[in-house]
Motif scaffolding. Structure first.
Motif, PDB file in Angstrom:
ATOM      1  N   ARG A 191      15.827  11.719  -5.935  1.00 31.31           N
ATOM      2  CA  ARG A 191      15.285  11.615  -4.581  1.00 31.31           C
ATOM      3  C   ARG A 191      14.186  10.564  -4.610  1.00 31.31           C
ATOM      4  NH1 ARG A 191      15.523  17.387  -1.682  1.00 31.31           N
ATOM      5  NH2 ARG A 191      17.811  17.444  -1.533  1.00 31.31           N
ATOM      6  N   VAL A 192      14.330   9.601  -3.706  1.00 31.11           N
ATOM      7  CA  VAL A 192      13.361   8.515  -3.581  1.00 31.11           C
ATOM      8  C   VAL A 192      12.555   8.779  -2.314  1.00 31.11           C
ATOM      9  CG1 VAL A 192      13.044   6.033  -3.324  1.00 31.11           C
ATOM     10  CG2 VAL A 192      14.938   6.911  -4.718  1.00 31.11           C
ATOM     11  N   ALA A 193      11.253   8.939  -2.472  1.00 34.32           N
ATOM     12  CA  ALA A 193      10.359   9.174  -1.336  1.00 34.32           C
ATOM     13  C   ALA A 193       9.493   7.938  -1.139  1.00 34.32           C
ATOM     14  CB  ALA A 193       9.493  10.399  -1.586  1.00 34.32           C
ATOM     15  N   ILE A 194       9.567   7.373   0.058  1.00 37.97           N
ATOM     16  CA  ILE A 194       8.742   6.217   0.416  1.00 37.97           C
ATOM     17  C   ILE A 194       7.714   6.731   1.421  1.00 37.97           C
ATOM     18  CG2 ILE A 194       8.720   3.902   1.398  1.00 37.97           C
ATOM     19  CD1 ILE A 194      11.782   3.814   0.678  1.00 37.97           C
ATOM     20  N   LEU A 195       6.460   6.694   1.015  1.00 36.28           N
ATOM     21  CA  LEU A 195       5.394   7.253   1.838  1.00 36.28           C
ATOM     22  C   LEU A 195       4.368   6.194   2.209  1.00 36.28           C
ATOM     23  CD1 LEU A 195       5.783   9.448  -0.812  1.00 36.28           C
ATOM     24  CD2 LEU A 195       4.690  10.790   0.937  1.00 36.28           C
ATOM     25  N   PRO A 196       4.005   6.105   3.484  1.00 43.16           N
ATOM     26  CA  PRO A 196       2.894   5.229   3.861  1.00 43.16           C
ATOM     27  C   PRO A 196       1.619   5.736   3.194  1.00 43.16           C
ATOM     28  CG  PRO A 196       4.090   6.024   5.794  1.00 43.16           C
ATOM     29  CD  PRO A 196       4.600   6.788   4.626  1.00 43.16           C
ATOM     30  N   ALA A 197       0.758   4.846   2.782  1.00 38.92           N
ATOM     31  CA  ALA A 197      -0.461   5.220   2.066  1.00 38.92           C
ATOM     32  C   ALA A 197      -1.290   6.230   2.856  1.00 38.92           C
ATOM     33  CB  ALA A 197      -1.282   3.984   1.754  1.00 38.92           C
ATOM     34  N   GLU A 198      -1.327   6.089   4.161  1.00 39.87           N
ATOM     35  CA  GLU A 198      -2.139   7.011   4.962  1.00 39.87           C
ATOM     36  C   GLU A 198      -1.578   8.432   4.947  1.00 39.87           C
ATOM     37  OE1 GLU A 198       0.537   4.636   7.692  1.00 39.87           O
ATOM     38  OE2 GLU A 198      -0.962   4.104   6.230  1.00 39.87           O
ATOM     39  N   ALA A 199      -0.293   8.591   4.605  1.00 41.68           N
ATOM     40  CA  ALA A 199       0.286   9.928   4.499  1.00 41.68           C
ATOM     41  C   ALA A 199      -0.163  10.620   3.221  1.00 41.68           C
ATOM     42  CB  ALA A 199       1.809   9.853   4.542  1.00 41.68           C
ATOM     43  N   VAL A 200      -0.491   9.856   2.201  1.00 34.97           N
ATOM     44  CA  VAL A 200      -0.866  10.432   0.908  1.00 34.97           C
ATOM     45  C   VAL A 200      -2.347  10.793   0.896  1.00 34.97           C
ATOM     46  CG1 VAL A 200      -0.950  10.028  -1.576  1.00 34.97           C
ATOM     47  CG2 VAL A 200       0.961   9.153  -0.247  1.00 34.97           C
ATOM     48  N   ASN A 201      -3.197   9.872   1.166  1.00 37.32           N
ATOM     49  CA  ASN A 201      -4.665   9.984   1.272  1.00 37.32           C
ATOM     50  C   ASN A 201      -5.310  11.038   0.369  1.00 37.32           C
ATOM     51  OD1 ASN A 201      -4.360  12.436   2.680  1.00 37.32           O
ATOM     52  ND2 ASN A 201      -4.890  11.580   4.659  1.00 37.32           N
ATOM     53  N   GLY A 202      -4.785  11.226  -0.838  1.00 40.41           N
ATOM     54  CA  GLY A 202      -5.417  12.099  -1.820  1.00 40.41           C
ATOM     55  C   GLY A 202      -5.213  13.576  -1.623  1.00 40.41           C
ATOM     56  N   LYS A 203      -4.591  13.997  -0.546  1.00 40.99           N
ATOM     57  CA  LYS A 203      -4.435  15.422  -0.253  1.00 40.99           C
ATOM     58  C   LYS A 203      -3.051  15.947  -0.603  1.00 40.99           C
ATOM     59  CE  LYS A 203      -7.598  15.128   3.638  1.00 40.99           C
ATOM     60  NZ  LYS A 203      -7.754  15.273   5.071  1.00 40.99           N
ATOM     61  N   SER A 242       0.807  -1.218   0.000  1.00 40.01           N
ATOM     62  CA  SER A 242       0.000   0.000   0.000  1.00 40.01           C
ATOM     63  C   SER A 242       0.844   1.275   0.000  1.00 40.01           C
ATOM     64  CB  SER A 242      -0.927   0.004   1.217  1.00 40.01           C
ATOM     65  OG  SER A 242      -0.155  -0.039   2.412  1.00 40.01           O
ATOM     66  N   ASP A 243       2.145   1.164   0.223  1.00 39.96           N
ATOM     67  CA  ASP A 243       3.006   2.345   0.261  1.00 39.96           C
ATOM     68  C   ASP A 243       3.169   2.958  -1.122  1.00 39.96           C
ATOM     69  OD1 ASP A 243       3.344   2.030   2.962  1.00 39.96           O
ATOM     70  OD2 ASP A 243       5.339   1.160   2.815  1.00 39.96           O
ATOM     71  N   VAL A 244       3.520   4.218  -1.136  1.00 37.92           N
ATOM     72  CA  VAL A 244       3.750   4.949  -2.374  1.00 37.92           C
ATOM     73  C   VAL A 244       5.244   5.236  -2.469  1.00 37.92           C
ATOM     74  CG1 VAL A 244       3.255   7.091  -3.617  1.00 37.92           C
ATOM     75  CG2 VAL A 244       1.461   5.989  -2.269  1.00 37.92           C
ATOM     76  N   VAL A 245       5.844   4.876  -3.596  1.00 45.15           N
ATOM     77  CA  VAL A 245       7.257   5.165  -3.837  1.00 45.15           C
ATOM     78  C   VAL A 245       7.315   6.142  -5.009  1.00 45.15           C
ATOM     79  CG1 VAL A 245       9.508   4.238  -4.483  1.00 45.15           C
ATOM     80  CG2 VAL A 245       8.004   2.922  -2.969  1.00 45.15           C
ATOM     81  N   LEU A 246       7.863   7.311  -4.760  1.00 48.58           N
ATOM     82  CA  LEU A 246       7.996   8.345  -5.783  1.00 48.58           C
ATOM     83  C   LEU A 246       9.475   8.628  -6.018  1.00 48.58           C
ATOM     84  CD1 LEU A 246       5.333  10.816  -4.353  1.00 48.58           C
ATOM     85  CD2 LEU A 246       5.019   9.204  -6.238  1.00 48.58           C
ATOM     86  N   VAL A 247       9.831   8.906  -7.263  1.00 46.88           N
ATOM     87  CA  VAL A 247      11.218   9.253  -7.579  1.00 46.88           C
ATOM     88  C   VAL A 247      11.222  10.582  -8.319  1.00 46.88           C
ATOM     89  CG1 VAL A 247      13.305   8.581  -8.817  1.00 46.88           C
ATOM     90  CG2 VAL A 247      11.951   6.839  -7.650  1.00 46.88           C
ATOM     91  N   TYR A 248      12.096  11.469  -7.871  1.00 46.23           N
ATOM     92  CA  TYR A 248      12.284  12.778  -8.479  1.00 46.23           C
ATOM     93  C   TYR A 248      13.702  12.851  -9.026  1.00 46.23           C
ATOM     94  CZ  TYR A 248       8.178  13.869  -5.697  1.00 46.23           C
ATOM     95  OH  TYR A 248       6.921  13.848  -5.152  1.00 46.23           O
ATOM     96  N   THR A 270      10.207  -2.269  -6.496  1.00 47.05           N
ATOM     97  CA  THR A 270       9.655  -3.453  -5.857  1.00 47.05           C
ATOM     98  C   THR A 270       9.595  -3.145  -4.367  1.00 47.05           C
ATOM     99  OG1 THR A 270      11.802  -4.472  -5.398  1.00 47.05           O
ATOM    100  CG2 THR A 270      10.813  -4.931  -7.570  1.00 47.05           C
ATOM    101  N   PHE A 271       9.401  -4.162  -3.563  1.00 50.00           N
ATOM    102  CA  PHE A 271       9.411  -3.971  -2.112  1.00 50.00           C
ATOM    103  C   PHE A 271      10.840  -3.839  -1.585  1.00 50.00           C
ATOM    104  CE2 PHE A 271       5.514  -6.267  -3.070  1.00 50.00           C
ATOM    105  CZ  PHE A 271       4.592  -5.410  -2.481  1.00 50.00           C
ATOM    106  N   ALA A 272      11.820  -4.158  -2.419  1.00 53.82           N
ATOM    107  CA  ALA A 272      13.211  -4.164  -1.980  1.00 53.82           C
ATOM    108  C   ALA A 272      14.061  -3.054  -2.585  1.00 53.82           C
ATOM    109  CB  ALA A 272      13.860  -5.508  -2.316  1.00 53.82           C
ATOM    110  N   ASP A 273      13.637  -2.493  -3.725  1.00 57.64           N
ATOM    111  CA  ASP A 273      14.505  -1.521  -4.392  1.00 57.64           C
ATOM    112  C   ASP A 273      13.733  -0.617  -5.342  1.00 57.64           C
ATOM    113  OD1 ASP A 273      14.062  -2.895  -6.845  1.00 57.64           O
ATOM    114  OD2 ASP A 273      15.751  -4.217  -6.452  1.00 57.64           O
ATOM    115  N   ALA A 274      14.451   0.392  -5.829  1.00 61.65           N
ATOM    116  CA  ALA A 274      13.956   1.266  -6.894  1.00 61.65           C
ATOM    117  C   ALA A 274      15.015   1.265  -7.987  1.00 61.65           C
ATOM    118  CB  ALA A 274      13.724   2.677  -6.384  1.00 61.65           C
ATOM    119  N   ARG A 275      14.559   1.163  -9.222  1.00 62.32           N
ATOM    120  CA  ARG A 275      15.470   1.116 -10.367  1.00 62.32           C
ATOM    121  C   ARG A 275      15.196   2.330 -11.244  1.00 62.32           C
ATOM    122  NH1 ARG A 275      15.303  -1.729 -15.793  1.00 62.32           N
ATOM    123  NH2 ARG A 275      13.085  -1.865 -15.331  1.00 62.32           N
TER     124      ARG A 275
END
Length: 177
Positions: A140-152, A68-74, A112-117
């Motif tokens: 920059r790799v941002a790993i965010l719990p889903a509840e932190a994102v919640n559409g806002k 459920s986590d969100v992984v974003l890369v900038y 994946t659950f282990a890395d970002a490529r």
């Protein structure tokens, strides 16, 4: 009679709320857990023919990424001069596309659950790229719990992402690949 009943009830309520008990015994400290509050990492590396124009960042063992986590890369796209003469970083959410003389170049990622490529895609031979497009790229790799994102959250704005995680520049963990 009503006044006496009301007075007795008020005194009884005050006595009940004024009672205090003793603290219980502290429990045994638990084991250190994994980070579930979110993290931001700054990753640098160079794309080349030797690494097939891709870089892989393995998440540290202290971070557990859930489905459920969100992984974003900038990607650090450029630096502009600030009003005080200091450079200001311009971050763009990936994927990002550049139109070059050779054709179309895309900076992309997956995770994946282990890395970002991070990888390059193009409609031309990547070996013809200038070193400015491949060397010392910063992400920059941002790993965010889903509840932190919640559409806002404006995920396109790295400052909003850092704000939701309460992360300052000096708290970002730097990794070189």
């Amino acid at each position: 009679m009503k006044k006496i009943t009301l007075a007795v009830a008020a005194i009884f309520a005050i006595i009940l709320t004024a009672c205090s008990g003793s603290d219980g015994i502290d429990g045994v400290d638990g084991l250190d857990g994994v980070n579930i509050t979110g993290s931001i990492y700054e990753v640098s590396g160079t794309f080349s023919d030797e690494n097939n124009y891709e870089l892989t960042f393995e998440f540290p063992n202290t971070v557990e990424v859930f489905e459920s986590d969100v992984v974003l890369v900038y990607i650090l796209w450029e630096q502009v001069d600030g009003t005080d003469g200091q450079p200001i970083d311009v971050w763009r959410l990936m994927p990002q596309t550049r139109l070059l003389d050779q054709g179309t170049l895309i900076y992309n990622y997956d995770h994946t659950f282990a890395d970002a490529r991070f990888f390059l895609e193009s409609d031309f031979e990547l070996g013809t790229l200038n070193t400015a497009d491949t060397a010392n790229q910063i992400f920059r790799v941002a790993i965010l719990p889903a509840e932190a994102v919640n559409g806002k959250l404006d995920t396109g704005n790295i400052n909003d992402v850092m704000g939701i995680l309460d992360t300052k520049e000096e708290n970002i963990i730097h990794v070189s690949l």
